[in-house]
Design an enzyme around this catalytic site. Structure first.
Site, PDB file in Angstrom:
ATOM      1  N   ARG A   1     -90.768  12.731  -1.982  1.00 33.15           N
ATOM      2  CA  ARG A   1     -90.416  11.302  -2.071  1.00 33.15           C
ATOM      3  C   ARG A   1     -88.967  11.232  -2.519  1.00 33.15           C
ATOM      4  NH1 ARG A   1     -93.493   6.135  -4.672  1.00 33.15           N
ATOM      5  NH2 ARG A   1     -94.604   6.438  -2.710  1.00 33.15           N
TER       6      ARG A   1
ATOM      7  N   HIS B   1     -92.450   5.080   5.288  1.00 32.63           N
ATOM      8  CA  HIS B   1     -93.543   5.418   4.362  1.00 32.63           C
ATOM      9  C   HIS B   1     -94.799   5.714   5.194  1.00 32.63           C
ATOM     10  CE1 HIS B   1     -95.741   5.889   0.811  1.00 32.63           C
ATOM     11  NE2 HIS B   1     -95.701   4.681   0.293  1.00 32.63           N
TER      12      HIS B   1
ATOM     13  N   GLN C   1     -98.490   5.823   3.706  1.00 31.86           N
ATOM     14  CA  GLN C   1     -99.078   4.515   3.422  1.00 31.86           C
ATOM     15  C   GLN C   1     -99.665   3.906   4.684  1.00 31.86           C
ATOM     16  OE1 GLN C   1     -99.196   2.793   0.271  1.00 31.86           O
ATOM     17  NE2 GLN C   1    -100.691   1.628   1.470  1.00 31.86           N
TER      18      GLN C   1
ATOM     19  N   ASP D   1     -94.512  -6.713   1.282  1.00 31.90           N
ATOM     20  CA  ASP D   1     -94.104  -5.684   0.328  1.00 31.90           C
ATOM     21  C   ASP D   1     -93.082  -6.328  -0.603  1.00 31.90           C
ATOM     22  OD1 ASP D   1     -93.684  -3.240  -0.950  1.00 31.90           O
ATOM     23  OD2 ASP D   1     -92.524  -2.352   0.682  1.00 31.90           O
TER      24      ASP D   1
ATOM     25  N   CYS E   1     -98.933  -2.519   0.087  1.00 29.99           N
ATOM     26  CA  CYS E   1     -98.962  -1.106  -0.303  1.00 29.99           C
ATOM     27  C   CYS E   1     -99.032  -0.934  -1.820  1.00 29.99           C
ATOM     28  CB  CYS E   1     -97.756  -0.378   0.269  1.00 29.99           C
ATOM     29  SG  CYS E   1     -96.160  -0.970  -0.337  1.00 29.99           S
TER      30      CYS E   1
ATOM     31  N   ARG F   1    -105.483   5.801   0.566  1.00 29.55           N
ATOM     32  CA  ARG F   1    -104.403   6.790   0.453  1.00 29.55           C
ATOM     33  C   ARG F   1    -105.008   8.179   0.236  1.00 29.55           C
ATOM     34  NH1 ARG F   1     -99.263   5.314  -1.078  1.00 29.55           N
ATOM     35  NH2 ARG F   1     -98.813   7.476  -0.546  1.00 29.55           N
TER      36      ARG F   1
HETATM   37  N1  NVA Z   1     -90.808  -0.635  -0.232  1.00 25.39           N
HETATM   38  C1  NVA Z   1     -91.279  -0.096  -1.492  1.00 25.39           C
HETATM   39  C2  NVA Z   1     -92.584   0.606  -1.303  1.00 25.39           C
HETATM   40  C3  NVA Z   1     -93.166   1.170  -2.561  1.00 25.39           C
HETATM   41  C4  NVA Z   1     -94.447   1.914  -2.334  1.00 25.39           C
HETATM   42  C5  NVA Z   1     -90.225   0.835  -2.070  1.00 25.39           C
HETATM   43  O1  NVA Z   1     -89.644   1.607  -1.306  1.00 25.39           O
HETATM   44  O2  NVA Z   1     -89.990   0.782  -3.276  1.00 25.39           O
HETATM   45  N1   CP Z   2     -97.855   2.489  -2.341  1.00 24.08           N
HETATM   46  C1   CP Z   2     -97.267   3.525  -2.984  1.00 24.08           C
HETATM   47  O1   CP Z   2     -96.682   4.418  -2.374  1.00 24.08           O
HETATM   48  O2   CP Z   2     -97.410   3.476  -4.335  1.00 24.08           O
HETATM   49  P1   CP Z   2     -96.678   4.400  -5.390  1.00 24.08           P
HETATM   50  O3   CP Z   2     -95.215   4.039  -5.376  1.00 24.08           O
HETATM   51  O4   CP Z   2     -97.331   4.055  -6.701  1.00 24.08           O
HETATM   52  O5   CP Z   2     -96.868   5.840  -5.029  1.00 24.08           O
END
Ligand code: NVA
Ligand code: CP
Length: 328
Positions: free
Chosen positions: A109, A136, A139, A232, A272, A300
């Site tokens: 990540r 992502h 997800q 989101d 998500c 997930r």
């Molecule tokens: N769009 C959000 C998704 C988090 C799971 C981010 O990138 O922070």
């Molecule tokens: N939806 C998701 O990826 O959550 P986290 O950021 O908690 O991993």
């Protein structure tokens, strides 16, 4: 097809759904369903280890990958930015080569999508994109599994008869929805304010492959008659300093009961998570009867277990596993 399963070909990594065919995604979701039905029955990853590299925060991704590895008989280890050389600027290629000597897969990540591409290019083990600024995909696997469960999507209701409304930022989640739409054939309407649309190159790439996309400024236009309404956060990780400007730009983009009332009567709401009640979604919607966000979060675990099995033990399938008849 209910004959003995022959899993469709798929890439060695999961960096974006763009590389995974509809057949491979569908088979992966079938496998996710089988693992969900018997969560502790199989240990195909005995002796295998997954390294989890996190340069951004996480709750669901971290826990679901770690629990998933454990349930499959393997082990997951956490490599956070703080306290590791990854976070101190050791070249990605060096980290990827070294990690490949220890572990059987790497989950990353991070910020730039190019970083996971560099991990995948240098690693000799599978690499999983667990969120970049651009995509992502993990997800989306859970979201698609939830759509199958909640709507019969891809089954009684073919994907081509499903309409998804994306309300809000044209961010990593929006981009992964676009790639899923290109693969599976559902209609995707995206409502975003000016300056916050999905990337034009990603939209164009999907459209060129036949994706049925509609772009609008108006949430109501996107939501009308939709089977799925999803959104989101307005400021993603790494955009914290833009939060105030974004909150102003996104006025009118909250998914509330009035917007949900425009969707199909059977419509479900997905997010998500983490969510901000009173910003991108009202409490009445996310905590209301049409919300499927808790199933989505649970999925997930199941969808990623299927992914881990495919990437780390590709010759294994559950006994009497069969692929679903419906491939879009
Ligand atoms: N769009 C959000 C998704 C988090 C799971 C981010 O990138 O922070
Ligand atoms: N939806 C998701 O990826 O959550 P986290 O950021 O908690 O991993």
């Amino acid at each position: 097809m209910t004959a003995a399963a022959r899993f469709p070909e798929h890439p060695r990594h999961l960096l974006t759904l763009r590389d995974w065919s509809a057949e491979a995604i569908t088979a992966l979701l079938d496998l996710a369903d089988a693992l969900k039905a018997a969560p502790l029955a199989y240990r195909p990853l005995e002796g295998k280890t997954l390294a989890m590299v996190f340069l951004k925060a996480s709750t669901r991704t971290r826990v679901s990958f770690e629990v998933g590895m454990f349930q499959l008989g393997g082990h997951a280890l956490m490599l956070p930015a703080q306290g590791s050389q990854v976070g101190r600027g050791e070249p990605i290629e060096d980290s990827a080569r070294v990690m490949s000597r220890y572990v059987d897969g790497v989950m990353v990540r991070t910020f730039g999508h190019e970083e996971v591409e560099r991990w995948a290019a240098a690693a000799t083990v599978p690499v999983i994109n667990a969120l970049t600024d651009r995509y992502h995909p993990c997800q989306l696997l859970a979201d698609l599994q939830t759509c199958r469960e909640a709507l019969g999507a891809g089954r009684a209701r073919p994907w081509r008869e499903v309409t998804v409304a994306w309300i809000g930022d044209g961010n990593n989640m929006a981009h992964s929805w676009i790639e899923a739409a290109a693969q599976l054939g559902f209609a995707l309407r995206l409502a975003s304010p000016e300056g916050y649309e999905a990337r034009a190159d990603i939209v164009a790439h999907a459209a060129a492959r036949g994706a049925r996309l509609a772009l609008t400024r108006h949430p109501a236009e996107a939501a009308r008659g939709a089977d799925v309404v999803t959104t989101d956060v307005w400021a993603s990780m790494g955009q914290e300093e833009e939060a105030r400007a974004r909150a102003a730009a996104f006025v009118g983009y909250e998914v509330d009961e009035a917007l949900m009332a425009l969707a199909a009567p059977h419509a479900v709401f997905l997010h998500c998570l983490p969510a901000h009640r009173g910003e991108e979604v009202s409490a009445a919607v996310i905590d209301g009867p049409q919300s499927r966000v808790w199933d989505e979060a649970e999925n997930r675990l199941h969808a990623q277990k299927a992914l881990l099995v495919r990437l780390l033990a590709p010759s294994w399938l559950p006994p009497s596993f069969s692929l679903s008849a419906e491939v879009p």
